[in-house]
Scaffold this motif. Structure first.
Motif, PDB file in Angstrom:
ATOM      1  N   GLN A 109     167.365 -60.318  58.021  1.00 49.53           N
ATOM      2  CA  GLN A 109     166.227 -60.780  56.753  1.00 49.53           C
ATOM      3  C   GLN A 109     165.547 -59.350  56.244  1.00 49.53           C
ATOM      4  O   GLN A 109     165.821 -58.442  56.699  1.00 49.53           O
ATOM      5  CB  GLN A 109     165.256 -61.698  57.071  1.00 49.53           C
ATOM      6  N   THR A 110     164.569 -59.596  55.202  1.00 49.33           N
ATOM      7  CA  THR A 110     164.076 -58.432  54.766  1.00 49.33           C
ATOM      8  C   THR A 110     162.872 -57.624  55.723  1.00 49.33           C
ATOM      9  O   THR A 110     162.879 -56.523  55.821  1.00 49.33           O
ATOM     10  CB  THR A 110     163.099 -58.345  53.441  1.00 49.33           C
ATOM     11  N   ALA A 111     162.566 -58.512  56.676  1.00 53.02           N
ATOM     12  CA  ALA A 111     161.622 -57.916  57.634  1.00 53.02           C
ATOM     13  C   ALA A 111     161.956 -58.340  59.181  1.00 53.02           C
ATOM     14  O   ALA A 111     160.811 -58.650  59.947  1.00 53.02           O
ATOM     15  CB  ALA A 111     160.282 -58.128  57.389  1.00 53.02           C
ATOM     16  N   GLY A 112     163.147 -58.755  59.423  1.00 51.96           N
ATOM     17  CA  GLY A 112     163.540 -59.277  60.878  1.00 51.96           C
ATOM     18  C   GLY A 112     164.930 -60.025  60.596  1.00 51.96           C
ATOM     19  O   GLY A 112     165.676 -59.354  60.051  1.00 51.96           O
ATOM     20  N   TRP A 113     164.961 -61.023  61.446  1.00 51.82           N
ATOM     21  CA  TRP A 113     166.273 -61.714  61.424  1.00 51.82           C
ATOM     22  C   TRP A 113     166.061 -63.269  62.053  1.00 51.82           C
ATOM     23  O   TRP A 113     164.755 -63.594  62.649  1.00 51.82           O
ATOM     24  CB  TRP A 113     167.281 -60.958  62.649  1.00 51.82           C
ATOM     25  N   ILE A 114     166.974 -63.920  61.719  1.00 53.48           N
ATOM     26  CA  ILE A 114     166.807 -65.531  62.035  1.00 53.48           C
ATOM     27  C   ILE A 114     167.903 -65.846  63.259  1.00 53.48           C
ATOM     28  O   ILE A 114     169.212 -65.294  62.944  1.00 53.48           O
ATOM     29  CB  ILE A 114     167.268 -66.401  60.746  1.00 53.48           C
ATOM     30  N   TRP A 115     167.542 -66.430  64.130  1.00 50.60           N
ATOM     31  CA  TRP A 115     168.399 -66.893  65.370  1.00 50.60           C
ATOM     32  C   TRP A 115     168.827 -68.395  64.835  1.00 50.60           C
ATOM     33  O   TRP A 115     167.989 -68.971  64.249  1.00 50.60           O
ATOM     34  CB  TRP A 115     168.069 -66.695  66.561  1.00 50.60           C
ATOM     35  N   ASP A 116     170.142 -68.783  65.189  1.00 56.82           N
ATOM     36  CA  ASP A 116     170.529 -69.792  64.939  1.00 56.82           C
ATOM     37  C   ASP A 116     171.430 -70.413  65.819  1.00 56.82           C
ATOM     38  O   ASP A 116     172.828 -69.728  66.127  1.00 56.82           O
ATOM     39  CB  ASP A 116     171.406 -69.930  63.678  1.00 56.82           C
ATOM     40  N   ILE A 117     170.975 -71.237  66.771  1.00 57.07           N
ATOM     41  CA  ILE A 117     171.678 -71.690  68.187  1.00 57.07           C
ATOM     42  C   ILE A 117     172.184 -73.041  68.247  1.00 57.07           C
ATOM     43  O   ILE A 117     171.274 -73.917  67.933  1.00 57.07           O
ATOM     44  CB  ILE A 117     170.834 -71.319  69.267  1.00 57.07           C
ATOM     45  N   GLY A 118     173.345 -73.408  68.267  1.00 59.57           N
ATOM     46  CA  GLY A 118     173.644 -74.866  68.644  1.00 59.57           C
ATOM     47  C   GLY A 118     173.619 -75.303  69.683  1.00 59.57           C
ATOM     48  O   GLY A 118     174.598 -74.889  70.708  1.00 59.57           O
ATOM     49  N   LEU A 119     172.995 -76.382  70.015  1.00 58.40           N
ATOM     50  CA  LEU A 119     172.852 -77.295  71.400  1.00 58.40           C
ATOM     51  C   LEU A 119     173.762 -78.334  71.069  1.00 58.40           C
ATOM     52  O   LEU A 119     174.233 -78.670  69.951  1.00 58.40           O
ATOM     53  CB  LEU A 119     171.766 -77.478  71.879  1.00 58.40           C
ATOM     54  N   THR A 120     174.016 -79.241  72.033  1.00 58.77           N
ATOM     55  CA  THR A 120     174.902 -80.338  71.876  1.00 58.77           C
ATOM     56  C   THR A 120     174.142 -81.483  70.790  1.00 58.77           C
ATOM     57  O   THR A 120     174.607 -82.159  70.020  1.00 58.77           O
ATOM     58  CB  THR A 120     175.231 -81.160  73.110  1.00 58.77           C
ATOM     59  N   SER A 121     172.753 -81.323  71.141  1.00 60.12           N
ATOM     60  CA  SER A 121     172.108 -82.427  70.474  1.00 60.12           C
ATOM     61  C   SER A 121     171.170 -81.781  69.222  1.00 60.12           C
ATOM     62  O   SER A 121     170.970 -82.859  68.319  1.00 60.12           O
ATOM     63  CB  SER A 121     170.864 -82.669  71.536  1.00 60.12           C
ATOM     64  N   ARG A 122     171.057 -80.769  69.136  1.00 63.88           N
ATOM     65  CA  ARG A 122     170.269 -80.067  67.942  1.00 63.88           C
ATOM     66  C   ARG A 122     170.882 -78.588  67.626  1.00 63.88           C
ATOM     67  O   ARG A 122     171.163 -78.079  68.643  1.00 63.88           O
ATOM     68  CB  ARG A 122     168.744 -80.395  68.137  1.00 63.88           C
ATOM     69  N   ARG A 123     170.154 -78.263  66.447  1.00 67.40           N
ATOM     70  CA  ARG A 123     170.138 -76.517  66.501  1.00 67.40           C
ATOM     71  C   ARG A 123     168.757 -76.098  66.829  1.00 67.40           C
ATOM     72  O   ARG A 123     167.795 -76.807  66.587  1.00 67.40           O
ATOM     73  CB  ARG A 123     170.621 -76.134  65.172  1.00 67.40           C
ATOM     74  N   VAL A 160     166.488 -72.977  65.524  1.00 62.83           N
ATOM     75  CA  VAL A 160     166.370 -71.941  64.413  1.00 62.83           C
ATOM     76  C   VAL A 160     165.074 -71.227  64.318  1.00 62.83           C
ATOM     77  O   VAL A 160     164.003 -71.853  64.525  1.00 62.83           O
ATOM     78  CB  VAL A 160     166.765 -72.515  63.208  1.00 62.83           C
ATOM     79  N   GLY A 161     165.068 -69.640  64.218  1.00 61.09           N
ATOM     80  CA  GLY A 161     163.812 -69.195  64.266  1.00 61.09           C
ATOM     81  C   GLY A 161     163.850 -67.799  63.551  1.00 61.09           C
ATOM     82  O   GLY A 161     164.893 -66.950  63.715  1.00 61.09           O
ATOM     83  N   LEU A 162     162.862 -67.549  62.907  1.00 62.21           N
ATOM     84  CA  LEU A 162     162.580 -66.260  62.153  1.00 62.21           C
ATOM     85  C   LEU A 162     161.757 -65.397  63.210  1.00 62.21           C
ATOM     86  O   LEU A 162     160.732 -65.758  63.686  1.00 62.21           O
ATOM     87  CB  LEU A 162     162.180 -66.393  60.856  1.00 62.21           C
ATOM     88  N   VAL A 163     162.200 -64.097  63.517  1.00 58.23           N
ATOM     89  CA  VAL A 163     161.553 -63.047  64.264  1.00 58.23           C
ATOM     90  C   VAL A 163     161.210 -62.114  63.289  1.00 58.23           C
ATOM     91  O   VAL A 163     162.273 -61.564  62.654  1.00 58.23           O
ATOM     92  CB  VAL A 163     162.643 -62.189  65.316  1.00 58.23           C
ATOM     93  N   TYR A 164     160.056 -61.819  62.868  1.00 61.57           N
ATOM     94  CA  TYR A 164     159.955 -60.902  61.876  1.00 61.57           C
ATOM     95  C   TYR A 164     158.297 -60.031  62.089  1.00 61.57           C
ATOM     96  O   TYR A 164     157.646 -60.226  63.248  1.00 61.57           O
ATOM     97  CB  TYR A 164     159.338 -61.452  60.747  1.00 61.57           C
ATOM     98  N   SER A 165     158.283 -58.822  61.527  1.00 59.22           N
ATOM     99  CA  SER A 165     157.191 -58.014  61.382  1.00 59.22           C
ATOM    100  C   SER A 165     156.094 -58.368  60.546  1.00 59.22           C
ATOM    101  O   SER A 165     156.207 -58.298  59.261  1.00 59.22           O
ATOM    102  CB  SER A 165     157.734 -56.472  61.371  1.00 59.22           C
ATOM    103  N   SER A 166     154.896 -58.723  61.201  1.00 58.58           N
ATOM    104  CA  SER A 166     153.744 -59.140  60.311  1.00 58.58           C
ATOM    105  C   SER A 166     153.332 -58.187  59.350  1.00 58.58           C
ATOM    106  O   SER A 166     152.748 -58.028  58.314  1.00 58.58           O
ATOM    107  CB  SER A 166     152.584 -59.809  61.294  1.00 58.58           C
TER     108      SER A 166
END
Lengths: 239, 527
Positions: free
Chosen positions: B279-293, B295-301
Motif C-alpha cells: 500500500q502507500t505506507a505499508g502492506w496488507i496481509w491476507d491469510i486464508g484459514l479453513t474457517s475464515r480469512r 486480513v490486516g494492514l501494517v502501516y507507518s503512522s
C-alpha cells in the motif's frame, strides 16, 4: 468399465437373470483387489497379500496383488477364454455384480450393476420369483453381502491395531524379469518383522489371542507369491 | 587456559515460564522435551499464566522450519490440521511491491518455500543474461509458484504426516495452536500449568529473579525464568531493566489494523500462500484459514493517518470480495526493535518480550521457535555456567534478529515505487544496515553467492534472497562476464525441465481446499 448401480426392486428386476461369473472380467484392469481379514489365509496361498493406501482417503487397505503394475490383472484377463484358475477367489470378485449400499436413513439396500455383462434375460439365476419374492439365490447373496460389511469392519480394526503398535512400514518391491530393467513397485506396506519380534510380551499375547498373529504371518509368507505372478506374466508373454 | 567450572555448584531444578501465549507454550514444550520433567532426575518445567490476560493471537503464518519442530516435539500433523483451522502455506505472494508493469498489470511475485535443486547456481548466470526468456526467476528454478497460482495443495493425502511433494508451512489460528501446544505440553511432556495473577516479581541481591508472587500472596519460586509475557516484557524489560533498541529508523511501520473476514461460501478456494499487497505506507496481509480469512494492514503512522489506513483496508476488502465481521478493526501498536540482551542473569525472554518485527516474512513464530530450542539444547546444568550460556545465546539471537531485519528491509529498499514518501524514505542509505547497502551495491554487478551467506545462524539464505531480489526485478548486469557462459543449451534444458515438472505436478496434486476437507475426515497417516 462403466457401471450403473441401482437398488434391487421386483418391479424393475423381475425379469433379469444373472449368469455365473467364470473369469471375473469386471476386475480385468484392477491390479489390487481388497480383502477382508477372514480370507487372508486362503488368499495367501495364491497371491501376495499386502497393504496399500486408498488414493482418495489415504487410509490403509488390505489387498491381494493380482498384477505387477497398475491396471494389470494376470488372473482376470480377457485374453484367454479360460476359466479363472487360482486356489482362491476373493469375496469382492464373487460378490459382483451385487453391492450393499447405505442409504441416507442408514438402511442397507442390495444393489446391482445394471450394466454388468452378467445381467441378461435368459441365462443363469433369477432374482425374484413369480410372486415377487426373493429367490434363494438372491437371499444367499444378500446374506453374504451383509456378512461382508461386518468383515470389512473387523478388517479396519485389524489395520488400526497394526498402526497403533507401529507395525507397518513402507516397502519397495523390485522384480527382475529376464534381462529387462528391474520392475519396481512403490506404495506398498508390510508388517515389519523386526518390530513384531520386539513387541512387548503383553501386546504379543493379545495379537495371538485375537487371531491377528495368524493373519500377520500369512501376509508375510504370501510375499513369496510375487514369484508366482512373475511366472504367470512370463508365461502369458511367451504365448 | 581453560576456565574451570566447579561441578559442586548449585544445580538448576525448577524452570518457570511466565505467559501462556504461543511463545510461552512453545518454550515450555521445547524445555520439557529436553529436560524431562517426568524423569526422577529431571528438571521441573512450570508455565504460569493469567486467565485474564488475552494473547495477541494475530501471528498466523509460519515458515517450513515449524514442521521439523512440531514433529520433533511429537505433535501429530493431523491434530494440527484438524484442530487449529490450519491451511497449507507454500509461499508469500508479493503484490504491488513494484509499480505496475508496462502493460498495466499489477506487479506480483512469489517467495516460494522450495529451494532450487542443488547445482542451480550453474544456471543462474544464464537466467540473469536472459536465456530463460520471459520466465520469472521462481518459474525458472522451481515449480511452486505455478502450483500456488493454481491454488493446489503441496502434498497428496497418501503422503505421510509432515512430508510433501513441495516444501510447505502452515497458516493457523494462533489461539487454537496455543491450546494444542498446551494440551501436548501438559499431557505428553510433563509441563505443569498454573493459572495465577502475578502481582509482584521477587529478586535477590545478585539481581536474579527468585520468585513470582501471586495476588493471593503465594510465591512461585524457581531457579530459572523464561519471560513470555509479550510486549510488556515483565521480567526482562520491566524487572531487570534491559533497554530496548528501536529499529524504527530501518522499518517505519508501527501500527496494524486487523480484521477477520468470513468466506462468502464454504466452497471458496483457499490460497495456499500468504498474500502481501503493498500500500502507500505499508502492506496488507491476507491469510486464508479453513474457517475464515485474517486480513490486516501494517502501516507507518508517520506516513498515513489512522482514518486513511481504515479506508485503505476497507478498499482492499471490497476489492477482494470480503466483508469484515467486526465493525471496528482491532488496532495493534507495534514497536520494531529488540532488547539489548535476551538473556540476563537467570532470565531469558522468548517471544514478543524479546522484540518485534513486522510479520512480512512470518518470522515471529520462527524466532520464538529457534530461541526456545536453542535455550533447551544449551540449557546450563549449573548456575555458574549461566553467564557463559547467556553470552552465546545473546550473540546468536541478536544475529538472527539482525539478519531478519535486513531481509525485511530488502523488500522495501529495492522497490521503485514513487507514490509516497514512505517508499522513497526506505531507499535512503541511512535507513539500511551497512552490510545490506554493501551487498546491494555489489549485487548490481555480481550474482549473490554462498560466500555472502556464511553465517550459520542466518535464517534466510542465498535462495531466499534470490527469490526476493529477482522477484522484484533487481538488475544484476553480467554483460562484462557474459563470455564465460557458453553452456546456453544446457541451462535452457534445465529451465524447460522445471516447466515440465510443474505441468506434471499440476496433474497430480489435489486442490487446496479439497485436500484440507479430506484431511478433516480421514486424517493423514504417520507413515
Amino acid at each position: 468399465m462403466n457401471k450403473q448401480i441401482s437398488p434391487l426392486s421386483p418391479a424393475k428386476h423381475r425379469d433379469i437373470y444373472i449368469r455365473s461369473n467364470d473369469n471375473f472380467l469386471q476386475a480385468s484392469e484392477d491390479q489390487l483387489i481388497p480383502l477382508v481379514v477372514q480370507e487372508v489365509v486362503d488368499a495367501a496361498t495364491e497371491f501376495p497379500v499386502l497393504f496399500v493406501k486408498n488414493s482418495s482417503t489415504g487410509e490403509f487397505t488390505l489387498v491381494a496383488m493380482l498384477g505387477l503394475k497398475a491396471q494389470q490383472n494376470l488372473y482376470c484377463s480377457d485374453e484367454s477364454e479360460q476359466q479363472y484358475d487360482a486356489n482362491y477367489a476373493p469375496l469382492v470378485l464373487r460378490n459382483y455384480p451385487f453391492y450393499l449400499q447405505q442409504s441416507a436413513e442408514q438402511q442397507f439396500a442390495v444393489c446391482i450393476d445394471e450394466l454388468s455383462p452378467l445381467v441378461n434375460h435368459d441365462e443363469g439365476q433369477k432374482l425374484f420369483n413369480d410372486n415377487d419374492e426373493q429367490t434363494d439365490f438372491l437371499k444367499n447373496k444378500a446374506e453374504s453381502l451383509i456378512k461382508f460389511v461386518e468383515q470389512q469392519h473387523i478388517t479396519k480394526g485389524f489395520i488400526q491395531l497394526l498402526l497403533e503398535h507401529d507395525l507397518l512400514h513402507p516397502q519397495k518391491l523390485t522384480i527382475r524379469l529376464n534381462d529387462n530393467d528391474p520392475l519396481t513397485i512403490d506404495g506398498i506396506y508390510m508388517v515389519d518383522q523386526q518390530r513384531l519380534e520386539n513387541l512387548d510380551d503383553k501386546v504379543y499375547a493379545t495379537l495371538r489371542k485375537n487371531g491377528a498373529l495368524q493373519i500377520i504371518h500369512a501376509h508375510l509368507m504370501s510375499m513369496k507369491q510375487v514369484n508366482r505372478l512373475t511366472r504367470r506374466l512370463l508365461k502369458s508373454a511367451n504365448k | 587456559m581453560v576456565r574451570q567450572v566447579k561441578s559442586n555448584t548449585r544445580v538448576i531444578k525448577q524452570v518457570v515460564v511466565l505467559g501462556g501465549g504461543t511463545a510461552g507454550w512453545l518454550s515450555a514444550c521445547h524445555l520439557a522435551k529436553k529436560l524431562l520433567p517426568n524423569h526422577p532426575d529431571g528438571i521441573r518445567v512450570m508455565l504460569v499464566d493469567s486467565p485474564d490476560i488475552p494473547t495477541v493471537g494475530v501471528g498466523e503464518g509460519t515458515v517450513p522450519a515449524i514442521r521439523e519442530s512440531l514433529q520433533y516435539l511429537g505433535i501429530s500433523e493431523t491434530d494440527l490440521l484438524q484442530t487449529c483451522d490450519a491451511t497449507f502455506k507454500q509461499s508469500i505472494q508479493f503484490i504491488n511491491w513494484q509499480p505496475p508493469m508496462a502493460d498495466g498489470k499489477m506487479h506480483s511475485y512469489h517467495h516460494v518455500f522450495d529451494y532450487p535443486a542443488p547445482g542451480f547456481q550453474q544456471d543462474l548466470p544464464y537466467w540473469a543474461l536472459g536465456h530463460a526468456g520471459d520466465s520469472s526467476f521462481a518459474d525458472s528454478f522451481s515449480i511452486q509458484s505455478s502450483l500456488c497460482d493454481a491454488q493446489l495443495a503441496p502434498k497428496l493425502i497418501t503422503q505421510p504426516e509432515y512430508q510433501g511433494t513441495c516444501n510447505y508451512a502452515y497458516h493457523f489460528d494462533a489461539g487454537k495452536f496455543g491450546k494444542l501446544l498446551c494440551d501436548h505440553g501438559v499431557n505428553k511432556l510433563g509441563v505443569e500449568h498454573r493459572q495465577a495473577k502475578i502481582s509482584l516479581i521477587e529478586t535477590d541481591e545478585q539481581g536474579n529473579i527468585s520468585a513470582l508472587v501471586t495476588d493471593k500472596n503465594e510465591r512461585i519460586s524457581g531457579d530459572f525464568f523464561v519471560d513470555c509475557s509479550g510486549s510488556q516484557s515483565i521480567l526482562l524489560g520491566k524487572t531487570l531493566q534491559v533497554p530496548f533498541v528501536s529499529k524504527k529508523h530501518m522499518l517505519f511501520t508501527d501500527t496494524a489494523l486487523a480484521v477477520q473476514v468470513p468466506y462468502s461460501k464454504p466452497t471458496d478456494e483457499i490460497p495456499s500462500c500468504t498474500l502481501a499487497t503493498a500500500q502507500t505506507a505499508g502492506w496488507i496481509w491476507d491469510i486464508g484459514l479453513t474457517s475464515r480469512r485474517g486480513v490486516g494492514l501494517v502501516y507507518s503512522s508517520a506516513h498515513l493517518s489512522d482514518s486513511e489506513a481504515e479506508l485503505q483496508l476497507a478498499e482492499y476488502l471490497k476489492g477482494t470480495n470480503g466483508q469484515r465481521v467486526q465493525v471496528e478493526p482491532r488496532k495493534i501498536p507495534m514497536r520494531t526493535g529488540y532488547h539489548q540482551e535476551f538473556w540476563k542473569n537467570n532470565c531469558v525472554a522468548i517471544g514478543l518480550s524479546q522484540g518485534f518485527v513486522e510479520p512480512l516474512e512470518a518470522t515471529g513464530l520462527l524466532l520464538f521457535d529457534i530461541s526456545a530450542r536453542m535455550l533447551a539444547e544449551n540449557f546450563p546444568s549449573h548456575q555458574e555456567l549461566m553467564p557463559l550460556a547467556a553470552n552465546k545465546f545473546n550473540k546468536k539471537v541478536r544475529l538472527a534478529w539482525d539478519k531478519v531485519l535486513d531481509f525485511i528491509k530488502l523488500h522495501y529498499c529495492i522497490s521503485q515505487r514513487e507514490d509516497s514518501d514512505f517508499w522513497q524514505d526506505h531507499r535512503q542509505s541511512s535507513s539500511m544496515s551497512e552490510q545490506l547497502a554493501e551487498d546491494l551495491a555489489r549485487w548490481q554487478w555480481q550474482l549473490p553467492n554462498q560466500y555472502d551467506f556464511t553465517e550459520r545462524a542466518a535464517i534466510f539464505n542465498l535462495e531466499n534472497y534470490l527469490y526476493v531480489l529477482y522477484g522484484m526485478n533487481f538488475k544484476t548486469d553480467l554483460s562484462q562476464s557474459a563470455y564465460r557462459f557458453e553452456q546456453v543449451n544446457v541451462a535452457k534444458t534445465n529451465f524447460q525441465r522445471y516447466a515440465d515438472m510443474a505441468a506434471q505436478a499440476k496433474q497430480q496434486l489435489p486442490g487446496h481446499r479439497d485436500l484440507l476437507d479430506r484431511i478433516q475426515r480421514f486424517g493423514l497417516q504417520r507413515i
